[in-house]
Design an enzyme around this catalytic site. Structure first.
Site, PDB file in Angstrom:
ATOM      1  N   GLU A  38       4.003   3.838   1.728  1.00 39.98           N
ATOM      2  CA  GLU A  38       3.878   5.875   1.771  1.00 39.98           C
ATOM      3  C   GLU A  38       5.039   6.173   3.349  1.00 39.98           C
ATOM      4  OE1 GLU A  38       0.891   8.847   2.180  1.00 39.98           O
ATOM      5  OE2 GLU A  38       1.741  10.287   1.875  1.00 39.98           O
ATOM      6  N   ARG A 264      -7.466  -7.150   1.650  1.00 37.90           N
ATOM      7  CA  ARG A 264      -6.433  -7.019   2.626  1.00 37.90           C
ATOM      8  C   ARG A 264      -6.146  -7.413   3.840  1.00 37.90           C
ATOM      9  NH1 ARG A 264      -7.416  -0.806   3.332  1.00 37.90           N
ATOM     10  NH2 ARG A 264      -5.024  -0.973   4.344  1.00 37.90           N
ATOM     11  N   LYS A 274      -5.027   3.461   9.747  1.00 34.29           N
ATOM     12  CA  LYS A 274      -3.974   4.667  11.005  1.00 34.29           C
ATOM     13  C   LYS A 274      -4.811   5.559  11.804  1.00 34.29           C
ATOM     14  CE  LYS A 274      -0.163   4.320   7.268  1.00 34.29           C
ATOM     15  NZ  LYS A 274       0.574   4.397   6.159  1.00 34.29           N
TER      16      LYS A 274
END
Length: 566
Positions: A38, A264, A274
């Site tokens: 994204e 991850r 983030k």
RNA sequence: UGGGGCGUGGCCAAGCGGUAAGGCAGGGGACUUUGGAUCCCCUAUUCGCAGGUUCGAAUCCUGCCGCCCCAGCCA
């Protein structure tokens, strides 16, 4: 090189095993993957794992990998990120060819499919508020309850959905939901939202739309449109897979992709959230997204980490389904390994102290030939000027050395790399007792670094001619967080920021050839570490970032000594 | 007391019923014109725990324990 037989096992992991089996058993003709960021932030080393996996698999199995921007939320996405992401993926070494896509390319198709579900009685417009929807959703242990709008007629749904698109309603007034099962144990199946009203300008479609598909309604269908065979994502999407499959099963999609999930990447002394990275930037803990301490690809690049080192690291770390935290040392090893093989060697003195060679002719300059990289004979040699007055590293001399200290000391002979052997005969101190000048003699027979009698000093030092020197600022970097697990334990991770993550040294000196190192190239300052020029460098003001130090057994010995001596 | 996952040495990670790969970190040594690099050697009688099946189990079965994810009109 040695002759390795073809038995060398290919790197393998559970995802590659699945792809290999699908190919072998004819379920697919060729593999198609995608990296689907994204565009709401900068890529970091965690994304590198996904990029290497997706592009790596496509490359190894002769398929292709798309770069697709998952741009379904105009509130968070920006062109700046679309640009930086492409730059970072390319820098990492991957090429999507013609296959650059945007979920927003499919908005019209997605809308048509939503209409189809409405017609089939499998989707409905819900007038409930966000709060009401939440309270109807139930909890983790209790089933949800149906919205009172759940069973309104197809025609009314069609009309309302069309008017949502036409912009008749404000944000949040209504949503389109899939009609699945409000009692499902999987909360993602409790009538998930397919479309919400967002009156906002989208970086690609501008104001063409005021309703936007949710991730769940966009992702699988986008994969299907592109012919993606293996849709690889991280573990937290496992619960979404049944929904992913529900949409492709209930829609006339051109292909049926399958989703696979992997764990991850996590690193010690590092945060990849983030939210936290944004705070670091906004609160000025670092100078920006490309600060050399940031785990962003742009930060790592500025720090001097080679893309190949990052790729090697990812391969070394592997891909699995178990949560894990990899020690940064593994990353650092991969990077040093590449740099050791490729980085040109140069001389630089970070904390200079003057050396005068009393028996060396005044006014004479000799050009000493120095290898550019002992690991790589093809790298050739360069020339470094040698004169009577030199600079060496302050920590390379001790007035009263402990037994394990091999470097310069009164009466001791050491080698100056690729130059001469020198012996310390005297030293001068200032009023504070600080060494200001060393006096030495040299052995003319040792030119180049060896003598006819085969003498071998225990230490070899780097050096710079005092009259041929370029000043530089050097920035030393260390882990941003002191704790190996900064986000563990519930405390505010900002209290764990390493106050010495950046140490700026001025008054450093480098050899003349260093005026022209291009940005993006990392060199080794011999015996000191790997460094690269920072974009802050200006004509006459060189700035170097320390990529990584060299492994330092002397420092380790000293540290041990401190502990033992306690 | 819901659903979905995961547990192999300090950190990653192979292994897919036949008797524990490899890497990183750590320790020791050799070599060395970077105390770098390189090269050797050492570090799990054991695979979360407990039972069971089997000639044989990290791999199959049962139970338990622990950890992670999910209640955005984020992705």
């Amino acid at each position: 090189m040695n002759t390795e037989t073809a038995s060398t096992p290919e790197r393998s992991d559970f995802v590659r095993d699945i792809v290999a089996a699908d190919l072998r058993e004819g379920r697919i003709d060729s593999v198609v993957t995608r990296f689907p960021p994204e565009p709401n932030g900068y890529l970091h080393i965690g994304h590198a794992k996904s990029i290497c996996l997706n592009f790596g698999i496509a490359g190894e199995f002769g398929g292709r990998c798309h770069l697709r921007f998952d741009d379904t939320n105009p509130l968070k996405e920006e062109q700046e990120y679309i640009d930086s992401i492409q730059e970072d993926v390319r820098w990492l070494g991957f090429d999507w060819g013609q296959h650059l896509y945007f979920a927003s390319d499919y908005f019209e198709q997605l809308y048509d499919w939503a209409v189809l579900l409405v017609r089939d009685g499998k989707a409905y417009v819900d007038d409930l508020s966000a709060d009401e929807i939440r309270s109807h959703r139930g909890t983790l242990t209790e089933p949800g309850s149906n919205s009172r709008w759940r069973d309104r007629g197809v025609e009314e749904n069609l009309d309302l959905f069309a008017r949502m698109r036409a912009g008749e309603f404000p944000n949040g007034a209504r949503v389109l939901r899939a009609k699945i099962d409000m009692a499902s144990g999987n909360i993602n199946l409790r009538d998930p939202i397919m479309y919400r009203i967002v009156h906002a300008t989208h970086p690609r479609t501008a104001d063409a739309w005021c309703i936007y598909p949710s991730y769940d309604f966009a992702h699988g269908q986008s994969d299907a449109i592109e012919g993606v065979t293996h849709s690889i994502c991280t573990l937290e999407f496992q619960d979404h897979r049944p929904l992913y499959d529900w949409f492709t099963a209930n829609l006339p999609v051109p292909s049926v992709p399958h989703q696979y999930e992997f764990a991850r990447l996590n690193l010690t002394h590092t945060v990849l959230s983030k939210r936290v990275l944004l705070r670091l930037v906004n609160e000025g803990s670092v100078r920006g997204w490309d600060d050399p301490r940031m785990p962003t690809l742009t930060g790592l690049r500025r720090r001097g980490f080679p893309a190949e080192g990052l790729r090697d690291f990812v391969a070394m770390a592997g891909v699995a389904r178990a949560d894990s935290v990899i020690e940064v040392e593994m990353l650092e090893h991969a990077v040093r390994d590449i740099l050791n093989r490729n980085a040109p060697r140069r001389f630089a003195v970070l904390d200079p102290v003057k050396v005068v060679i009393d028996n060396y002719p005044e006014g004479l300059t000799e050009e000493m030939e120095v290898p550019n990289n002992p690991e790589d004979p093809d790298a050739g040699t360069r020339t470094v000027p040698f004169t009577r007055e030199l600079w060496i590293e302050r920590e390379d001399f001790m007035e009263d050395p402990p037994s394990k200290f091999f470097r310069l000391a009164p009466g001791r002979e050491v080698r100056l790399r690729s130059a001469y052997f020198i012996t310390c005969t005297d030293f001068l101190k200032d009023d504070d007792g600080r060494i200001v000048e060393l006096h030495c003699t040299y052995d003319p027979a040792s030119r180049g670094g060896s003598t006819p009698d085969g003498r071998r000093p225990k230490a070899t030092l780097h050096w710079l001619s005092a009259s041929h020197t370029i000043p530089a600022e050097v920035r030393l970097y260390d882990h941003l967080f002191t704790s190996p697990h900064p986000s563990a334990g519930g405390r505010d991770i900002f209290e764990d920021l390493n106050p010495e993550s950046e140490v700026i040294l001025s008054g450093c000196l480098v050899e003349p050839s260093l005026v022209s190192v291009p940005i993006g190239e990392t060199v080794q300052f011999e015996r000191v570490g790997y460094f690269c020029p920072d974009p802050d460098s200006a004509p006459g003001v060189l700035v170097f970032n320390r990529t990584l130090g060299l492994r330092d057994t002397w420092a380790k010995l000293q540290a041990q000594g401190r502990h033992d001596g306690a």
